[in-house]
Design a protein around this motif. Structure first.
Motif, PDB file in Angstrom:
ATOM      1  N   UNK A 158      -6.527   7.636  13.512  1.00 40.11           N
ATOM      2  CA  UNK A 158      -7.198   8.886  13.189  1.00 40.11           C
ATOM      3  C   UNK A 158      -6.494   9.687  12.115  1.00 40.11           C
ATOM      4  N   UNK A 159      -5.216   9.459  11.940  1.00 38.11           N
ATOM      5  CA  UNK A 159      -4.455  10.101  10.873  1.00 38.11           C
ATOM      6  C   UNK A 159      -4.122   9.106   9.763  1.00 38.11           C
ATOM      7  N   UNK A 160      -3.582   7.977  10.167  1.00 39.68           N
ATOM      8  CA  UNK A 160      -3.222   6.937   9.208  1.00 39.68           C
ATOM      9  C   UNK A 160      -4.121   5.730   9.409  1.00 39.68           C
ATOM     10  N   UNK A 161      -4.727   5.259   8.330  1.00 38.49           N
ATOM     11  CA  UNK A 161      -5.614   4.100   8.372  1.00 38.49           C
ATOM     12  C   UNK A 161      -4.884   2.864   7.871  1.00 38.49           C
ATOM     13  N   UNK A 162      -5.182   1.738   8.482  1.00 36.65           N
ATOM     14  CA  UNK A 162      -4.653   0.443   8.068  1.00 36.65           C
ATOM     15  C   UNK A 162      -5.797  -0.275   7.358  1.00 36.65           C
ATOM     16  N   UNK A 163      -5.626  -0.489   6.059  1.00 39.92           N
ATOM     17  CA  UNK A 163      -6.715  -1.012   5.235  1.00 39.92           C
ATOM     18  C   UNK A 163      -6.296  -2.319   4.589  1.00 39.92           C
ATOM     19  N   UNK A 164      -7.207  -3.282   4.590  1.00 40.11           N
ATOM     20  CA  UNK A 164      -7.000  -4.500   3.815  1.00 40.11           C
ATOM     21  C   UNK A 164      -7.583  -4.261   2.442  1.00 40.11           C
ATOM     22  N   UNK A 165      -6.766  -4.379   1.402  1.00 38.10           N
ATOM     23  CA  UNK A 165      -7.275  -4.138   0.059  1.00 38.10           C
ATOM     24  C   UNK A 165      -8.049  -5.359  -0.421  1.00 38.10           C
ATOM     25  N   UNK A 166      -8.452  -5.363  -1.666  1.00 35.02           N
ATOM     26  CA  UNK A 166      -9.285  -6.443  -2.178  1.00 35.02           C
ATOM     27  C   UNK A 166      -8.624  -7.803  -2.173  1.00 35.02           C
ATOM     28  N   UNK A 167      -7.308  -7.850  -1.973  1.00 31.45           N
ATOM     29  CA  UNK A 167      -6.588  -9.122  -1.929  1.00 31.45           C
ATOM     30  C   UNK A 167      -6.151  -9.481  -0.514  1.00 31.45           C
ATOM     31  N   UNK A 168      -6.733  -8.815   0.500  1.00 28.64           N
ATOM     32  CA  UNK A 168      -6.393  -9.041   1.908  1.00 28.64           C
ATOM     33  C   UNK A 168      -4.949  -8.670   2.228  1.00 28.64           C
ATOM     34  N   UNK A 169      -4.379  -7.764   1.443  1.00 31.91           N
ATOM     35  CA  UNK A 169      -3.049  -7.245   1.731  1.00 31.91           C
ATOM     36  C   UNK A 169      -3.182  -5.857   2.345  1.00 31.91           C
TER      37      UNK A 169
END
Length: 240
Positions: A158-169
């Motif tokens: 809810x505060x910090x998001x864990x995102x996979x960028x366009x290279x799956x990193x």
């Protein structure tokens, strides 16, 4: 196995799972290499502290941070043309619903994979409806150094998001900086968009709709335009 995400530096959440299947982050590599990641639908094993133990199809146990896991519940209210995150291609892909069986509820979907359209038959708990909100599995964008980056939301607190960028990193991004890419509505030829096959999203317009809207051909306003169609989850209505 077992595989532990030893270098995880994101938010810690004690998950609550009430399903036999879960969506969870897993390493792409075979030797606990978490530099490249993907979201997969796997068997739920147990909860240990702030980790969820999932069972890979080969029997290996993978210890996934609870913030990066979603209970796999049946999607409801689906209709033809809806965008979903689908359990396909040994990982996931954003797909469009082609048809729904009125009796069983099973659905046919179409998605763009490796440069062409593919079809799959799935059960309702094998998809997550995408409704252009910042939610697990959604296509999202955020600004970095003045440019719109593109990725897939894989959890957070809810505060910090864990995102996979366009290279799956992996990237850790404040939730308040994320915006949902608008991919649910079918776009049409001539629509102005922001698109990216690789790298930041840039302005352009649709020149063709491919395979019922699972991909688009796009002409960029500046620079060389991609020769091949772009998957629909990499194309959004303008962000600004």
């Amino acid at each position: 196995g077992p595989f532990h995400f030893t270098e995880y530096a994101g938010p810690k959440v004690k998950a609550k799972i009430d399903t036999q299947k879960v969506w969870a982050i897993e390493p792409v590599g075979e030797k606990n290499e978490w530099d490249l990641l993907k979201i997969m639908r796997e068997d739920f094993g147990r909860i240990e502290g702030d980790e969820v133990v999932v069972k890979h199809f080969d029997g290996a146990e993978i210890f996934v941070p609870g913030a990066l896991v979603l209970a796999a519940k049946p999607a409801v209210g689906l209709k033809k043309g809806d965008a979903v995150m689908a359990d396909v291609a040994a990982a996931n892909a954003h797909a469009r619903v082609v048809s729904i069986d009125a009796g069983s509820g099973s659905l046919a979907v179409k998605y763009w994979w490796a440069g062409s359209a593919s079809d799959a038959k799935l059960e309702p708990d094998q998809v997550v409806k995408m409704d252009d909100k910042v939610s697990y599995g959604a296509a999202v964008a955020w600004k970095k150094d003045g440019a719109w980056q593109r990725g897939q939301l894989a959890g957070g607190d809810g505060k910090t998001a864990f995102v996979l960028d366009g290279d799956d990193r992996a990237a850790l991004v404040p939730f308040k900086e994320l915006v949902a890419m608008r991919i649910a509505r079918l776009l049409k030829k001539g629509d102005k968009v922001w698109a990216s096959d690789f790298g930041p999203l840039v302005p352009g317009k649709i020149t063709d709709v491919v395979d019922g809207g699972v991909a688009y051909k796009v002409k960029l306003d500046k620079g060389a335009s991609p020769k091949d169609p772009i998957a629909f989850d990499k194309v959004t209505a303008p962000l600004e």
